[in-house]
Design an enzyme around this catalytic site. Structure first.
Site, short mmCIF file in Angstrom:
data_model
loop_
_atom_site.label_atom_id
_atom_site.label_comp_id
_atom_site.label_asym_id
_atom_site.label_seq_id
_atom_site.Cartn_x
_atom_site.Cartn_y
_atom_site.Cartn_z
N GLY A 1 17.85 2.03 -5.39
CA GLY A 1 16.99 2.76 -6.34
C GLY A 1 16.78 4.22 -6.11
CE LYS B 1 -4.20 1.97 1.90
NZ LYS B 1 -5.45 1.75 2.47
NE ARG C 1 -2.97 -15.19 5.39
CZ ARG C 1 -2.21 -15.18 6.69
NH1 ARG C 1 -1.92 -16.33 6.91
NH2 ARG C 1 -1.92 -14.08 7.26
CG ASP D 1 15.32 -3.08 9.68
OD1 ASP D 1 14.52 -3.77 8.56
OD2 ASP D 1 14.90 -1.76 9.80
CE LYS E 1 25.51 8.88 13.35
NZ LYS E 1 25.78 9.81 14.18
CG HIS F 1 18.93 -0.25 3.45
ND1 HIS F 1 18.50 -1.13 2.28
CD2 HIS F 1 17.85 -0.05 4.05
CE1 HIS F 1 17.14 -1.18 2.38
NE2 HIS F 1 16.97 -0.82 3.85
N1 LIG Z 1 6.63 -2.29 5.39
C1 LIG Z 1 7.89 -1.69 4.93
O1 LIG Z 1 8.45 -0.41 4.99
C2 LIG Z 1 9.01 -2.65 4.40
C3 LIG Z 1 8.90 -4.14 4.55
N2 LIG Z 1 9.81 -4.82 3.63
C4 LIG Z 1 9.63 -6.39 3.58
O2 LIG Z 1 8.56 -6.31 2.59
C5 LIG Z 1 7.83 -7.42 2.84
C6 LIG Z 1 6.35 -6.99 3.24
O3 LIG Z 1 6.39 -6.24 4.29
P1 LIG Z 1 5.04 -5.66 4.72
O4 LIG Z 1 4.19 -5.17 3.65
O5 LIG Z 1 5.44 -4.70 5.95
O6 LIG Z 1 4.44 -7.03 5.61
P2 LIG Z 1 3.23 -7.07 6.14
O7 LIG Z 1 3.41 -7.71 7.80
O8 LIG Z 1 2.08 -6.19 5.88
O9 LIG Z 1 2.62 -8.61 5.52
C7 LIG Z 1 2.20 -8.29 4.04
C8 LIG Z 1 0.88 -9.32 3.93
O10 LIG Z 1 1.39 -10.70 4.02
C9 LIG Z 1 0.43 -11.26 4.86
N3 LIG Z 1 1.07 -12.05 6.01
C10 LIG Z 1 1.55 -11.18 7.18
N4 LIG Z 1 1.85 -11.90 8.00
C11 LIG Z 1 1.75 -13.35 7.62
C12 LIG Z 1 2.00 -14.68 8.14
N5 LIG Z 1 2.55 -14.85 9.32
N6 LIG Z 1 1.90 -15.66 7.52
C13 LIG Z 1 1.24 -15.60 6.27
N7 LIG Z 1 1.02 -14.42 5.63
C14 LIG Z 1 1.12 -13.15 6.30
C15 LIG Z 1 -0.88 -10.38 5.27
O11 LIG Z 1 -1.78 -10.56 4.05
P3 LIG Z 1 -3.03 -11.83 4.31
O12 LIG Z 1 -3.42 -11.89 5.85
O13 LIG Z 1 -4.17 -10.80 3.67
O14 LIG Z 1 -2.55 -12.83 3.67
C16 LIG Z 1 -0.19 -9.18 4.97
O15 LIG Z 1 -1.01 -8.11 4.51
C17 LIG Z 1 8.42 -8.14 4.00
O16 LIG Z 1 9.41 -9.09 3.58
C18 LIG Z 1 9.45 -6.93 4.69
O17 LIG Z 1 10.34 -7.41 5.35
C19 LIG Z 1 11.04 -4.19 3.21
C20 LIG Z 1 11.13 -2.85 3.44
C21 LIG Z 1 10.34 -1.85 4.14
O1 LIG Z 2 14.33 -1.35 4.81
C1 LIG Z 2 13.74 -0.44 5.48
O2 LIG Z 2 14.04 0.91 5.48
C2 LIG Z 2 13.10 1.59 5.91
C3 LIG Z 2 13.63 2.99 5.70
O3 LIG Z 2 13.30 3.33 4.29
P1 LIG Z 2 13.29 4.97 3.82
O4 LIG Z 2 13.34 4.71 2.44
O5 LIG Z 2 12.10 5.33 4.15
O6 LIG Z 2 14.71 5.46 4.26
C4 LIG Z 2 13.29 1.54 7.47
O7 LIG Z 2 12.32 2.30 8.00
C5 LIG Z 2 12.86 -0.02 7.72
O8 LIG Z 2 12.95 -0.12 9.08
C6 LIG Z 2 13.92 -0.86 6.79
O9 LIG Z 2 13.47 -2.18 7.11
#
Ligand SMILES: NC(=O)C1=CN([C@@H]2O[C@H](COP(=O)(O)OP(=O)(O)OC[C@H]3O[C@@H](n4cnc5c(N)ncnc54)[C@H](OP(=O)(O)O)[C@@H]3O)[C@@H](O)[C@H]2O)C=CC1
Ligand SMILES: O=C1O[C@H](COP(=O)(O)O)[C@@H](O)[C@H](O)[C@H]1O
Length: 583
Positions: free
Chosen positions: A272, A108, A135, A326, A424, A331
């Protein structure tokens, strides 16, 4: 360079340059030429030519004065880089992007807005579709409403996006399903085919925006039951790529049962970012910098990441990883690799990644003395109430997870021996910023030392690349203060992007998704890079965890733990971001 070129000027370049120099303009062209203009660009008569790349077989680009096409140039380019040849014909073929984990935070916040921006700017092919898969139960209509809320129009000149908004959403669909169900992926594939049927050939991108625990299950189901039957299938994998060397190797082994290295795009969104892509340009295209890029002139390099908010809402995820995994292991280390690498043979993905991996493999083993960890605590007073890390309900009681770390790394090679690279990263600090600071030695001889004093921080040059916010490159120089006296000060030659360029900078995810569509892997991480990065950090992470090293606490909104200053001081360095907030 790319931002100055128009599609027309690229065409001209292609027509006037010898074939062997096609690599650069075609990269530029990929980036900026909207996909829908490819038709226009495709047919130009050029003499027969052969593209040769070091270490690669000669490839005939076009023969007997017939036509030069964008597609052909991509083949030449990829041969040069040793990656797969991308012969996609976007004037005819369809593209489906499946966002797996469609209901999640990243999707999103970043993925839909990036896809929409690419659409608005004409970078998606005419026959594209976006599929959400998760799901959660949603209809197409509900999905459109869900993502609609995250889309904004960023066109300049007051252009209205309303029409584009509706047209984009019309191409968005949703399919609910389980992540480990081949049957559900088959159903998804059926729906994709329905939408793709208007074209003979369709290509599929699966964006795995899901927790790492289900990467393999999804890669397996997607590859077995939903690969494109007529075109290529590519998979974007989000970090974290494991937690240490062993889990990374295991993940790779599992994924490789279903995906070839060629299909896998391991994303590190920092690569990127505009300023990071400019890093190699700044160094290798400017004679005033390249010769200075070594231990002979550079005193230290600092790569700084700070956020002015805590882990609120993500504590559950974060606690399993901590700030080193993280942010620093990926990064910041990627930035160091790009910064310190030798000149690649060409701009081709494999040539760049070959050089980066050499840097990573040349790093000196880390010792606990070169690592400081911290954890933020709550702060109240002055009408502000900020929670500590341990106040988060999703964080286990008494967790020792670091929310801050600084690390001194050294590159054991002829160029960088002895130069501290200080990294850092921290959450809940005083400001949000990411920057690279390059501090140069003092000019030998000391002609102006009586005016400047002995403090190197006040009497030597510093080059700062501010990645965010407010992207900028500035060089601090010693300058004479105008007037009759001989007074010197340190002042900035300042290239602040928003003052110099009247353009909206693309989000990192836009750039990276577009690269996946074009099969360009320069900004994606190769498995051996990750292997080297984990080899550096795994022993130290294990030691921290096994010895239960206590993180030094720091107040929410502060400049981090004191230990970080001692670490820098040990190498005669002061953190540039601390010296002065505006500097
Ligand atoms: N959010 C961020 O800012 C960042 C995220 N990431 C990486 O991107 C990926 C997605 O992140 P993010 O969107 O925050 O993740 P979410 O925790 O929001 O999970 C994404 C979707 O996966 C499903 N989900 C969540 N937990 C589980 C579970 N335990 N088992 C099965 N399905 C599950 C849910 O959908 P539903 O229940 O509808 O199936 C959820 O909407 C991750 O690998 C994260 O590390 C990397 C950088 C930044
Ligand atoms: O990958 C990640 O990046 C964000 C920071 O990304 P930015 O583009 O907003 O600087 C960080 O908040 C998060 O913990 C990490 O998983």
């Amino acid at each position: 360079m790319s931002s100055l070129l128009t599609p027309d000027s690229i065409t001209l370049y292609a027509l006037t340059q010898p074939c062997s120099s096609l690599t650069r303009p075609t990269h530029a062209l990929r980036r900026i030429a909207p996909l829908r203009t490819h038709k226009v660009l495709r047919h130009h008569t050029v003499p027969s030519c052969v593209a040769t790349a070091p270490g690669a077989p000669a490839t005939e680009i076009s023969s007997n004065g017939s036509s030069y096409s964008v597609t052909d140039s991509i083949v030449a380019d990829d041969v040069a880089g040793g990656s797969s040849s991308d012969t996609t014909d976007w004037s005819n073929d369809a593209l489906s992007v499946v966002v797996v984990g469609a209901s999640g935070d990243l999707a999103k916040k970043k993925i839909y807005p990036a896809l929409f921006a690419l659409y608005v700017e004409g970078h998606l092919p005419e026959y594209f579709s976006i599929f959400g898969y998760a799901r959660s139960k949603m209809s197409d209509e509900e999905f459109r409403e869900y993502i609609g809320g995250s889309l904004t129009c960023r066109l300049s000149d007051g252009e209205n996006c309303g029409d584009k908004f509706d047209k984009f959403l019309e191409r968005c669909f949703y399919q609910p399903g389980q992540y480990a169900s081949e049957d559900d992926f088959k159903t998804l594939s059926g729906r994709l085919t329905e939408v793709e049927k208007e074209r003979e050939k369709a290509h599929r991108v699966f964006y795995l925006s899901i927790p790492p625990s289900i990467f393999t299950a999804v890669a397996g189901c997607a590859s077995t039951a939903a690969s494109s039957p007529s075109g290529w299938t590519r998979v974007i994998v989000e970090k974290p790529f494991g937690k240490d060397s062993e889990s990374f190797a295991q993940l790779e082994k599992e994924l490789s049962n279903f995906l070839t290295e060629d299909q896998m795009y391991r994303i590190d969104h920092y690569l990127g970012k505009e300023l990071i892509e400019n890093l190699t340009v700044l160094r290798f295209a400017n004679l005033v910098f390249e010769p200075l890029w070594s231990r002979q002139y550079i005193r230290n390099v600092q790569v700084i990441f700070s956020e002015d908010f805590g882990t609120e809402g993500r504590g559950g995820y974060f606690d399993q990883y901590g700030i080193i995994r993280d942010v620093i292991q990926n990064h910041l280390l990627q930035i160091v690799a790009l910064f310190a690498m030798e000149a690649p043979v060409s701009l081709a993905a494999e040539h760049i990644r070959n050089e980066k991996v050499k840097v990573l493999r040349s790093m000196k083993k880390l010792s606990l003395d070169d690592v400081v960890i911290g954890q933020y605590r709550g702060r109240s007073g002055g009408g502000v109430e900020k929670p500590g890390y341990l106040d988060d309900d999703t964080v286990p009681e008494g967790s020792l997870c670091p929310t801050f770390a600084s690390v001194a790394v050294f590159i054991n090679n002829a160029r960088w021996a002895g130069v501290p690279f200080l990294l850092k990263a921290g959450k809940a600090l005083a400001s949000r910023r990411a920057e690279i600071r390059v501090q140069f030695h003092q000019v030998p001889g000391g002609l102006y030392q009586d005016k400047l004093g002995h403090d190197p921080d006040r009497s030597s040059n510093e080059l700062v690349m501010r990645i965010q916010p407010d992207e900028a490159i500035y060089l601090k120089i010693i300058n004479k203060v105008p007037g009759l006296g001989l007074n010197l000060d340190v002042t900035k030659l300042d290239l602040t992007y928003k003052q110099r360029y009247n353009v909206h900078l693309p989000d990192a995810y836009e750039r990276l998704i577009l690269d996946v569509i074009h099969g360009d892997k320069r900004l994606f991480i190769r498995n051996d890079e990750l292997d080297a990065a984990w080899a550096l950090f795994t022993p130290i992470l294990k030691e921290i965890e096994e010895k239960k090293i206590q993180p030094e606490t720091y107040p929410y909104g502060s400049r981090g733990p004191i230990g970080s200053h001692y670490l820098a001081a040990k190498y005669g360095v002061r953190w540039g971001d601390i010296l002065s907030a505006e500097d």
